[in-house]
Design an enzyme around this catalytic site. Structure first.
Site, short mmCIF file in Angstrom:
data_model
loop_
_atom_site.label_atom_id
_atom_site.label_comp_id
_atom_site.label_asym_id
_atom_site.label_seq_id
_atom_site.Cartn_x
_atom_site.Cartn_y
_atom_site.Cartn_z
N SER A 92 -6.45 0.07 7.55
CA SER A 92 -5.70 -0.40 8.46
C SER A 92 -4.40 0.73 8.05
O SER A 92 -4.82 1.76 9.44
CB SER A 92 -5.23 -1.46 7.63
OG SER A 92 -4.13 -2.45 7.58
N ASP A 240 -10.51 -10.49 12.11
CA ASP A 240 -9.30 -9.82 11.89
C ASP A 240 -8.52 -11.02 12.43
O ASP A 240 -8.52 -11.03 13.85
CB ASP A 240 -9.11 -8.17 12.10
CG ASP A 240 -8.44 -7.70 11.41
OD1 ASP A 240 -8.09 -8.21 10.89
OD2 ASP A 240 -8.50 -6.16 10.93
N HIS A 268 -9.34 -9.25 7.54
CA HIS A 268 -8.99 -7.97 7.28
C HIS A 268 -8.41 -7.54 6.38
O HIS A 268 -7.29 -7.35 5.52
CB HIS A 268 -7.23 -8.30 7.73
CG HIS A 268 -6.17 -6.60 7.89
ND1 HIS A 268 -6.25 -5.94 9.17
CD2 HIS A 268 -5.40 -5.92 6.95
CE1 HIS A 268 -5.54 -4.81 9.02
NE2 HIS A 268 -5.36 -4.71 7.51
#
Length: 288
Positions: A92, A240, A268
């Site tokens: 991320s 995601d 995610h």
């Protein structure tokens, strides 16, 4: 400022530096993932970002920081352990940190693994604003978060967050939504992560500063990813909800020679049974 770090494995083995995402301490990298890397012949270093876990907190109003500062922290971790260069794996926001290092400090990056991230120079703000306002997306933008995540943001704004239990409940629900519905959700692992992140921090609210830092689009983020020389693997989940698959596809398209590995059903997070070992296997193959 002091940063808390952990080092695993044989110091003589190649080093994998794990860089976590927004508002998440080192524990966001599951122990199973770390152990799999160590068993595969890697030394592993993970660390608490500034404003998370056992690392120091910053008064963002007085000393605002940027992605470049978070990347400089990662270099400081390597320096502190006497590591000249490392295989950098970022998740991320950590994936954007890894991109920054590969562009601006290439001598420190042996290989790059970008997980559930997007191009460091792509400003997601306008797409988010349009989605939250119920407007049609701009075809030139990368897609905004999934409707389920946007609905969660609306609900989350009204959730009470004054006691420890309330904060942990809110955090657990966020991870549940981030995990998505494509793979089973390991609720116990998520509960442990949320509790550890809260209990180990001197100021849990400081972690929200990462959102502010991540939104600051400075000139150093706009350097083309075509300059990246490190062999690059991009890992992205097909489900995601925060950064849909085109974000990962865009990273892979902009870095010469990058390989894209799509993980069916992954959202995610790493909070699905068996997923940490699977991601670690991809990193081992890439860093072999």
């Amino acid at each position: 400022m002091r940063l808390w770090t952990e080092r695993f494995g044989d110091p003589g083995h190649p080093t994998v530096l794990l860089v976590m995402g927004t508002s998440t301490p080192a524990a966001g990298w599951p122990d199973e993932l770390v152990e799999t890397l160590v068993d595969g012949g890697r030394q592993v270093i993970r660390f608490d970002h500034r404003d998370t876990g056992r690392s120091d907190c910053v008064d963002f109003a007085i000393r605002p920081y940027t992605l470049a500062d978070l990347a400089t922290d990662a270099v400081a971790v390597l320096d502190g352990h006497g590591v000249a260069d490392a295989h950098v794996a970022g998740a991320s926001l950590g994936g954007a940190v890894g991109q920054w290092l590969a562009v601006h400090r290439p001598e420190r990056v042996r290989t790059l693994t970008v997980i559930m991230s997007g191009p460091m120079g792509a400003d997601a703000g306008p797409a988010w604003a349009r989605a939250l306002a119920g407007q049609e997306p701009d075809p030139d933008d990368l897609p905004p978060p999934a409707p389920a995540f946007l609905r969660h943001l609306a609900r989350s704004a009204t959730m009470p967050r004054t006691t420890r239990d309330e904060l942990l409940t809110a955090g657990l629900e966020t991870w549940r939504v981030l995990n998505g519905d494509g793979l089973p959700f390991d609720e116990e692992a998520a509960r442990r992560l949320v509790a550890e992140a809260y209990d180990q921090s001197g100021n849990p609210a400081a972690a929200l500063n990462h959102d502010l830092a991540g939104r600051l689009m400075t000139d150093d983020r706009l350097v083309p990813l075509s300059s990246v020389k490190a062999p690059t693997l991009v890992v992205h989940g097909t489900e995601d909800p925060l950064r849909p698959l085109p974000h990962g596809e865009a990273v892979a398209a902009q870095i010469p020679g990058a390989r894209l590995h799509r993980v069916p059903g992954m959202g995610h997070s790493f909070l699905s049974p068996g997923l940490p070992r699977r991601i670690a296997g991809l990193v081992l193959d890439h860093t072999a």
